[in-house]
Design a protein around this motif. Structure first.
Motif, short mmCIF file in Angstrom:
data_model
loop_
_atom_site.label_atom_id
_atom_site.label_comp_id
_atom_site.label_asym_id
_atom_site.label_seq_id
_atom_site.Cartn_x
_atom_site.Cartn_y
_atom_site.Cartn_z
N GLY A 290 38.11 73.98 57.55
CA GLY A 290 37.29 72.96 57.53
C GLY A 290 35.88 72.58 57.99
O GLY A 290 35.10 71.79 57.96
N SER A 291 35.63 73.85 58.84
CA SER A 291 34.40 74.05 59.64
C SER A 291 34.22 75.33 60.11
O SER A 291 34.88 76.11 60.45
CB SER A 291 34.68 73.12 60.99
N MET A 292 32.65 75.59 60.07
CA MET A 292 32.41 76.97 60.24
C MET A 292 32.64 77.13 61.71
O MET A 292 32.94 78.34 62.18
CB MET A 292 30.99 77.13 60.02
N ARG A 293 32.39 76.32 62.54
CA ARG A 293 32.55 76.41 64.05
C ARG A 293 34.06 76.60 64.53
O ARG A 293 34.17 77.50 65.11
CB ARG A 293 31.92 75.18 64.82
N LEU B 41 35.57 80.08 65.95
CA LEU B 41 36.49 80.24 67.07
C LEU B 41 37.88 80.87 66.80
O LEU B 41 38.39 81.69 67.56
CB LEU B 41 36.76 78.91 67.72
N GLN B 42 38.44 80.57 65.72
CA GLN B 42 39.79 81.18 65.35
C GLN B 42 39.71 82.47 65.27
O GLN B 42 40.50 83.38 65.45
CB GLN B 42 40.41 80.47 64.06
N LEU B 43 38.57 83.24 64.53
CA LEU B 43 38.31 84.58 64.24
C LEU B 43 37.82 85.42 65.33
O LEU B 43 37.61 86.72 65.27
CB LEU B 43 37.45 84.48 63.21
N GLY B 44 37.39 84.63 66.60
CA GLY B 44 36.61 85.46 67.70
C GLY B 44 35.28 85.97 67.35
O GLY B 44 34.72 86.97 67.94
N MET B 45 34.61 85.10 66.36
CA MET B 45 33.20 85.42 66.11
C MET B 45 32.31 84.49 66.47
O MET B 45 32.53 83.08 66.76
CB MET B 45 33.04 85.51 64.57
N THR B 46 31.18 84.72 66.35
CA THR B 46 30.03 83.49 66.69
C THR B 46 29.78 82.78 65.41
O THR B 46 30.00 83.55 64.32
CB THR B 46 28.77 84.11 67.14
N GLN B 47 29.34 81.65 65.44
CA GLN B 47 28.99 80.86 64.27
C GLN B 47 27.98 81.49 63.41
O GLN B 47 28.44 81.65 61.98
CB GLN B 47 28.72 79.47 64.50
N PRO B 48 26.68 81.97 63.89
CA PRO B 48 25.83 82.90 63.15
C PRO B 48 26.30 83.89 62.38
O PRO B 48 26.05 84.22 61.22
CB PRO B 48 24.71 82.95 63.84
N THR C 252 26.63 84.63 58.14
CA THR C 252 26.04 85.74 57.64
C THR C 252 27.31 86.55 56.84
O THR C 252 26.81 86.80 55.53
CB THR C 252 25.45 86.51 58.62
N GLN C 253 28.34 86.64 57.35
CA GLN C 253 29.51 87.21 56.76
C GLN C 253 29.67 86.43 55.49
O GLN C 253 30.07 87.06 54.39
CB GLN C 253 30.51 87.18 57.48
N LEU C 254 29.78 85.04 55.42
CA LEU C 254 30.13 84.23 54.24
C LEU C 254 29.03 84.65 53.04
O LEU C 254 29.24 84.63 51.92
CB LEU C 254 30.34 82.73 54.74
N HIS C 255 27.86 84.62 53.45
CA HIS C 255 26.74 84.73 52.57
C HIS C 255 26.96 86.11 51.88
O HIS C 255 26.68 86.11 50.67
CB HIS C 255 25.50 84.58 53.50
#
Length: 335
Positions: A28-31, A35-42, A46-49
């Motif tokens: 329920g949160s991009m942040r 964290l779960q995926l080991g990625m930065t939020q930006p 970008t991946q979601l877009h």
């Protein structure tokens, strides 16, 4: 539709993209998803877009309270989850077949509990040729997601009263204890330390501590205080060592498991009426374990848990008073 959505090149979706969508929906949160995926939020944004451009519509609405699936998002997620589960099962089966005579694997997950070490010891003794691993997480929901994704075979979790866990649709669960009371840890110098049982009102002027990463712990505590007509200060502390020092110094009190051993300078006391309670569960995917294997793991955990109760007079008395079915399991009291 804006021009960037209409004309931007699409990407070919794969399982990694589907995991991104599920992580955003589950957290329920991009942040938190990042964290779960080991990625930065930006990077995740970008991946979601890119995924949304490929599909041709918005999959999540971004609000101040978090990210929520749109109608299209729900439709995509309903198809994505079975694909992820089946892919994980395929990889596991393929690795097992390729390994041939390799050791059988058993992947256990658990929230923090003093019963875990004794549980593992029993499992190792019973299954010496099995490669058994343990994953500890304070979030029960995170462990359940790992069970659903075939990253764990079984998980020991707890559920705060009034805040049901999101047990995955393809997982099953068995109750270990329908109601485990939460005791409270406080300084030996606290006036209530002289009591055998404390009341919430005795601690109304104290600062309480919770771990913000524990599912619903803060909300459950606030609900209990509201129902009791109290409004103590509640602070969020992640580090257990710091929390223990704050309790010992008299700066705060905190709920704890009834099997907890008091740290130096502290005492552990039951709370009158047991307003703070959780349900203890084992959750698993049916295809991961046979009925016989599940029964054995359940018995191992129950035995480990009851052994802790036998050496804790306060909690043992509570169990025998509130769970009559445990009398034949606990046997004669040890002096």
């Amino acid at each position: 539709m804006s021009s960037w959505r209409r004309y931007a090149p699409s990407v070919e979706l794969d399982v990694r993209h589907l995991r991104v969508l599920c992580a955003i929906a589950d957290n329920g949160s991009m942040r938190k998803a990042a964290l779960q995926l080991g990625m930065t939020q930006p990077s995740l944004t970008t991946q979601l877009h890119r995924i949304e451009r490929s599909i041709g519509g918005e999959l999540f609405t971004r609000e101040r309270t978090g990210s929520r699936p749109t109608a299209l998002g729900h439709s995509v997620l309903s198809r994505a989850r079975p694909i992820i589960t089946e892919m994980a099962a395929l990889v596991t089966a393929a690795r097992h077949e390729a390994g041939g005579a390799e050791k059988r694997r058993l992947r256990i997950g658990s929230v923090g509990s003093r019963a875990v070490a004794a549980w593992l010891r029993r499992v190792h003794e019973r299954l010496p040729d099995t490669d058994t691993t343990i994953h500890i997480d304070i979030s029960a929901n995170a462990l359940l997601r790992m069970v659903a994704a075939n990253q764990l075979d079984i998980a020991f979790v707890h559920e705060s009263e009034g805040f049901p866990l999101r047990v995955p649709a393809d997982a099953e669960h068995r109750v270990l204890l329908a109601r485990e009371p939460q005791f409270v840890a406080l300084s030996v110098g606290h006036p209530a330390a002289a009591l055998s049982v404390v009341r919430l009102a005795d601690l109304a002027d104290d600062t309480w501590m919770v771990d913000p990463t524990a599912d619903h712990e803060y909300a459950a505590m606030r609900r209990v205080f509201t129902e009791a007509g109290l409004n103590p200060r509640v602070v969020q502390v992640r580090d257990n060592a710091t929390a223990a020092e704050l309790v010992a110094s008299g700066e705060a009190v905190r709920p704890c498991q009834p099997t907890s051993v008091a740290a130096a300078g502290t005492v552990v006391r039951p709370v009158h009426g047991d307003p703070l309670a959780v349900r203890l569960l084992l959750a698993w995917r049916p295809r991961a374990l046979s009925a016989a294997a599940l029964d054995a793991l359940y018995t191992d955990l129950r035995s480990a848990y009851l052994d802790l109760a036998r050496v804790n007079p306060t909690y043992l008395a509570w169990l025998l008073r509130n769970n009559r079915t445990l009398h034949h399991l606990l046997g004669p009291l040890r002096r």
